[in-house]
Design a protein around this motif. Structure first.
Motif, short mmCIF file in Angstrom:
data_model
loop_
_atom_site.label_atom_id
_atom_site.label_comp_id
_atom_site.label_asym_id
_atom_site.label_seq_id
_atom_site.Cartn_x
_atom_site.Cartn_y
_atom_site.Cartn_z
N SER A 19 9.87 -44.90 23.96
CA SER A 19 10.18 -46.29 23.62
C SER A 19 10.66 -46.41 22.17
O SER A 19 11.62 -47.12 21.89
N ARG A 23 14.39 -47.50 21.12
CA ARG A 23 14.62 -48.62 20.21
C ARG A 23 15.43 -48.20 18.99
O ARG A 23 16.26 -48.95 18.49
N THR A 26 19.14 -47.71 20.57
CA THR A 26 19.82 -48.87 21.16
C THR A 26 19.63 -50.16 20.37
O THR A 26 20.37 -51.11 20.57
N LYS A 28 17.54 -52.30 20.95
CA LYS A 28 17.07 -53.31 21.90
C LYS A 28 15.55 -53.24 21.97
O LYS A 28 14.96 -52.18 21.78
N ARG A 29 14.95 -54.37 22.31
CA ARG A 29 13.49 -54.42 22.38
C ARG A 29 12.94 -53.46 23.42
O ARG A 29 11.92 -52.82 23.22
N GLY A 30 13.60 -53.34 24.57
CA GLY A 30 13.09 -52.50 25.65
C GLY A 30 13.63 -51.09 25.65
O GLY A 30 13.30 -50.31 26.54
N GLY A 31 14.47 -50.73 24.68
CA GLY A 31 15.05 -49.40 24.67
C GLY A 31 15.96 -49.20 25.87
O GLY A 31 16.83 -50.02 26.15
N GLY A 33 14.70 -48.91 29.01
CA GLY A 33 13.97 -49.38 30.19
C GLY A 33 12.72 -48.53 30.36
O GLY A 33 12.59 -47.45 29.77
N LEU A 34 11.78 -49.00 31.17
CA LEU A 34 10.48 -48.35 31.30
C LEU A 34 10.58 -46.90 31.76
O LEU A 34 10.09 -45.99 31.09
N ASN A 37 12.65 -44.56 29.43
CA ASN A 37 11.87 -44.34 28.21
C ASN A 37 10.74 -43.35 28.47
O ASN A 37 10.47 -42.47 27.65
#
Length: 104
Positions: A19, A23, A26, A28-31, A33-34, A37
């Motif tokens: 994660s 981050r 990218t 982005k808050r979620g990188g 994706g689950l 990551n």
């Protein structure tokens, strides 16, 4: 053979490391994706853990169950995996061979 508790620690550290690396790359808050990551973090944790132990980097961070050293090495390993994927994509884009072994 790792114990169940060690596997659990690898999953937790891998998720944190992947994660953080997602981050960083990218922004982005979620990188990514689950699941990406988690996969990235697990591979990164293995690579980073191997490198950090092999070269004895930051040995003083190894004082708690999920040590700061494990998280730092997972992030570093994840960044190495992302760099390797970027280089591979650059090489395949230049050669025109996108992972295909046979010409159509």
């Amino acid at each position: 053979m790792p114990t169940t508790s060690q596997l659990f620690v690898w999953v937790v550290v891998g998720l944190i490391g992947g994660s953080l690396a997602g981050r960083l790359i990218t922004w982005k808050r979620g990188g990514f994706g689950l699941w990406p990551n988690l996969g990235l973090g697990l591979v990164g944790a293995l690579i980073g853990g191997f490198l950090f132990r092999m070269f004895d980097w930051l040995p003083y961070l190894n004082t708690i169950s999920i040590s700061l050293r494990d998280i730092v090495s997972a992030v570093a390993g994840s960044l190495i995996v992302l760099l390797a994927l970027w280089v591979w994509r650059q090489v395949t884009a230049r050669t025109g061979n996108h992972g295909q072994t046979f010409a159509p």
